[in-house]
Design a protein around this motif. Structure first.
Motif, PDB file in Angstrom:
ATOM      1  N   GLU A 213      -9.274  12.180   2.692  1.00 18.40           N
ATOM      2  CA  GLU A 213      -9.428  11.109   1.707  1.00 18.40           C
ATOM      3  C   GLU A 213      -8.440  10.000   2.055  1.00 18.40           C
ATOM      4  N   ILE A 214      -8.701   8.777   1.535  1.00 19.06           N
ATOM      5  CA  ILE A 214      -7.738   7.695   1.741  1.00 19.06           C
ATOM      6  C   ILE A 214      -6.543   7.959   0.824  1.00 19.06           C
ATOM      7  N   GLU A 215      -5.388   8.182   1.450  1.00 15.41           N
ATOM      8  CA  GLU A 215      -4.178   8.510   0.686  1.00 15.41           C
ATOM      9  C   GLU A 215      -3.229   7.323   0.581  1.00 15.41           C
ATOM     10  N   ALA A 216      -3.227   6.464   1.608  1.00 18.36           N
ATOM     11  CA  ALA A 216      -2.297   5.333   1.624  1.00 18.36           C
ATOM     12  C   ALA A 216      -3.082   4.036   1.779  1.00 18.36           C
ATOM     13  N   LEU A 217      -2.769   3.074   0.927  1.00 19.58           N
ATOM     14  CA  LEU A 217      -3.421   1.765   0.981  1.00 19.58           C
ATOM     15  C   LEU A 217      -2.349   0.711   1.212  1.00 19.58           C
ATOM     16  N   ILE A 218      -2.520  -0.059   2.287  1.00 21.49           N
ATOM     17  CA  ILE A 218      -1.576  -1.148   2.587  1.00 21.49           C
ATOM     18  C   ILE A 218      -2.336  -2.462   2.437  1.00 21.49           C
ATOM     19  N   LEU A 219      -1.905  -3.291   1.507  1.00 15.10           N
ATOM     20  CA  LEU A 219      -2.549  -4.591   1.285  1.00 15.10           C
ATOM     21  C   LEU A 219      -1.749  -5.682   1.993  1.00 15.10           C
ATOM     22  N   ALA A 220      -2.463  -6.531   2.728  1.00 10.76           N
ATOM     23  CA  ALA A 220      -1.827  -7.630   3.468  1.00 10.76           C
ATOM     24  C   ALA A 220      -2.580  -8.929   3.185  1.00 10.76           C
ATOM     25  N   PRO A 221      -1.893 -10.065   3.189  1.00 12.83           N
ATOM     26  CA  PRO A 221      -2.560 -11.312   2.827  1.00 12.83           C
ATOM     27  C   PRO A 221      -3.503 -11.885   3.879  1.00 12.83           C
ATOM     28  N   THR A 222      -3.232 -11.624   5.165  1.00 17.46           N
ATOM     29  CA  THR A 222      -4.058 -12.225   6.225  1.00 17.46           C
ATOM     30  C   THR A 222      -4.565 -11.168   7.188  1.00 17.46           C
ATOM     31  N   ARG A 223      -5.659 -11.510   7.867  1.00 17.05           N
ATOM     32  CA  ARG A 223      -6.224 -10.553   8.834  1.00 17.05           C
ATOM     33  C   ARG A 223      -5.267 -10.308   9.997  1.00 17.05           C
ATOM     34  N   GLU A 224      -4.517 -11.386  10.410  1.00 16.11           N
ATOM     35  CA  GLU A 224      -3.572 -11.193  11.511  1.00 16.11           C
ATOM     36  C   GLU A 224      -2.534 -10.137  11.153  1.00 16.11           C
ATOM     37  N   LEU A 225      -1.989 -10.259   9.954  1.00 19.09           N
ATOM     38  CA  LEU A 225      -0.964  -9.295   9.538  1.00 19.09           C
ATOM     39  C   LEU A 225      -1.576  -7.903   9.400  1.00 19.09           C
ATOM     40  N   ALA A 226      -2.778  -7.822   8.833  1.00 16.40           N
ATOM     41  CA  ALA A 226      -3.448  -6.521   8.678  1.00 16.40           C
ATOM     42  C   ALA A 226      -3.626  -5.849  10.039  1.00 16.40           C
ATOM     43  N   LEU A 227      -4.069  -6.618  11.032  1.00 17.74           N
ATOM     44  CA  LEU A 227      -4.267  -6.056  12.375  1.00 17.74           C
ATOM     45  C   LEU A 227      -2.953  -5.596  12.986  1.00 17.74           C
TER      46      LEU A 227
END
Length: 374
Positions: A73-87
């Motif tokens: 299951e998805i246990e950890a969720l990391i939210l980021a403001p931009t796609r560059e940072l998410a990548l």
């Protein structure tokens, strides 16, 4: 202090060693023990201080300890403001988890969702996401975040600046109240303190490098130059410099594209990166710049945070930002991890007020350079 002193488990230690990590940065030294002790965390840290590892390493360790009981299951969720940072966060999780059987995936808007849906079929335990695309896929029934145990908000101030506060609140309503929450922000305005108050439970607070500080390793200077002469001065400096990579900041997307065309005409390899470019184009531009195929990348402030370029010798502010803190974020791209860096700014008569507010924020006068070019 070493990572071993922070009680990091051997599989993660060897992954960090393989990445060339030797000594934890101040944010890592302060944050990792707090996260491992399962406290909520409110951290104030600029980009470039090593904050991704400050949350990724301890989260992987906590999750590794639970592996026997989890079922994908998805246990950890990391939210980021931009796609560059998410990548980039996704890349960090990949690097630190090479010796662990913990999967992650990254989702963001602006591209077709098909590949991302395919990645989700591998049932990742860690999801890195921008808020809009996450809500979109939840609404379509493709993602279930009801079992989240760990929530990270990275660059929370930027998230609020970009208007994501309502999306973030909607997401938080869909995850369990019983969870560990980590919030990282480069600045701590009232809006962030209020958000933290609503999301975090008795958080431990950590502060490193307040936004007013610029790295001592960055040599800063400014050219007082008329607007009409900026192009000539930039081309002159770029041809004179020994730097293999230069990041140039403009205020607008249109200005970035225009500048690239001018530099290419003058025989300087250059590319632009900003919000109007497709994700593929941005990734390609970044790859060519990082690998040295292109000498100059012209960027708007979307690139001032979240774009991690090792060994970037110099940054040029072609136009000064009208928000003093943005200057600190921009020049924070160079002089990272103790290496020397150069930050050059151009200031025309209309920008003198911006320069004054920057100098007030950083607490000293930037050295004025004289120029003679033809």
């Amino acid at each position: 202090m070493s990572f071993k002193d922070l009680n990091i488990i051997p599989p993660i230690l060897s992954a960090l060693e393989a990445q060339g990590y030797k000594t934890p940065t101040p944010i890592q030294q302060k944050s990792i023990p707090i996260v491992l002790d399962r406290h909520d965390l409110l951290a104030c840290a600029q980009t470039g201080t090593g904050k991704t590892a400050a949350f990724a390493v301890p989260l992987l360790q906590l999750m590794a300890a639970q592996r026997s009981v989890k079922k994908g299951e998805i246990e950890a969720l990391i939210l980021a403001p931009t796609r560059e940072l998410a990548l980039q966060i996704g890349e960090s999780f990949h690097n630190y988890s090479t010796n662990l059987s913990i999967r992650h995936t990254v989702i963001f808007g602006g591209v077709s969702q098909n590949k991302q849906l395919n990645d989700l079929k591998s049932r990742p335990q860690i999801l890195v996401a921008t808020p809009g695309r996450l809500l979109d896929l939840i609404n379509q029934g493709f993602i279930d975040i009801s079992k989240i145990q760990y929530l990270v908000l990275d660059e929370a101030d930027r998230m609020l600046d970009m208007g994501f506060v309502h999306d973030v609140k909607r997401i938080v309503r869909l995850i369990p109240k019983e969870r560990q929450t980590l919030l990282f922000s480069a600045t701590m305005p009232t809006s962030i303190m209020q958000l933290a108050g609503s999301l975090l439970y008795q958080p431990r607070k950590v502060q490193v490098d307040p936004v007013s500080s610029t790295a001592e390793t960055v040599q800063q200077s400014v050219f007082m130059v008329g607007k009409e002469h900026k192009k000539l001065l930039l081309a002159h400096l770029l041809k004179e410099t020994a730097a293999d990579k230069t990041l140039v900041f403009t205020r607008t997307k249109y200005g970035a594209d225009k500048l690239v065309r001018l530099l290419v005409k003058k025989g300087i390899t250059a590319t632009a990166i900003h919000g109007n470019k497709s994700q593929q184009a941005r990734q390609r531009a970044l790859h060519h710049f990082k690998s040295g195929q292109i000498k100059v990348m012209v960027a708007t402030d979307i690139a001032a945070r979240g774009i991690d370029i090792d060994q970037l010798p110099q940054v040029i502010n072609y136009e000064l930002p009208n928000i003093a803190e943005t200057y600190v974020h921009r020049i924070g791209r160079t002089g990272r991890a103790g290496s020397p860096g150069l930050a050059i700014s151009f200031c025309d008569t209309e920008e003198v007020a911006y320069l004054k507010s920057i100098q007030k924020l950083i607490g000293f006068k930037v050295t004025v350079q004289q120029h003679s070019f033809h």
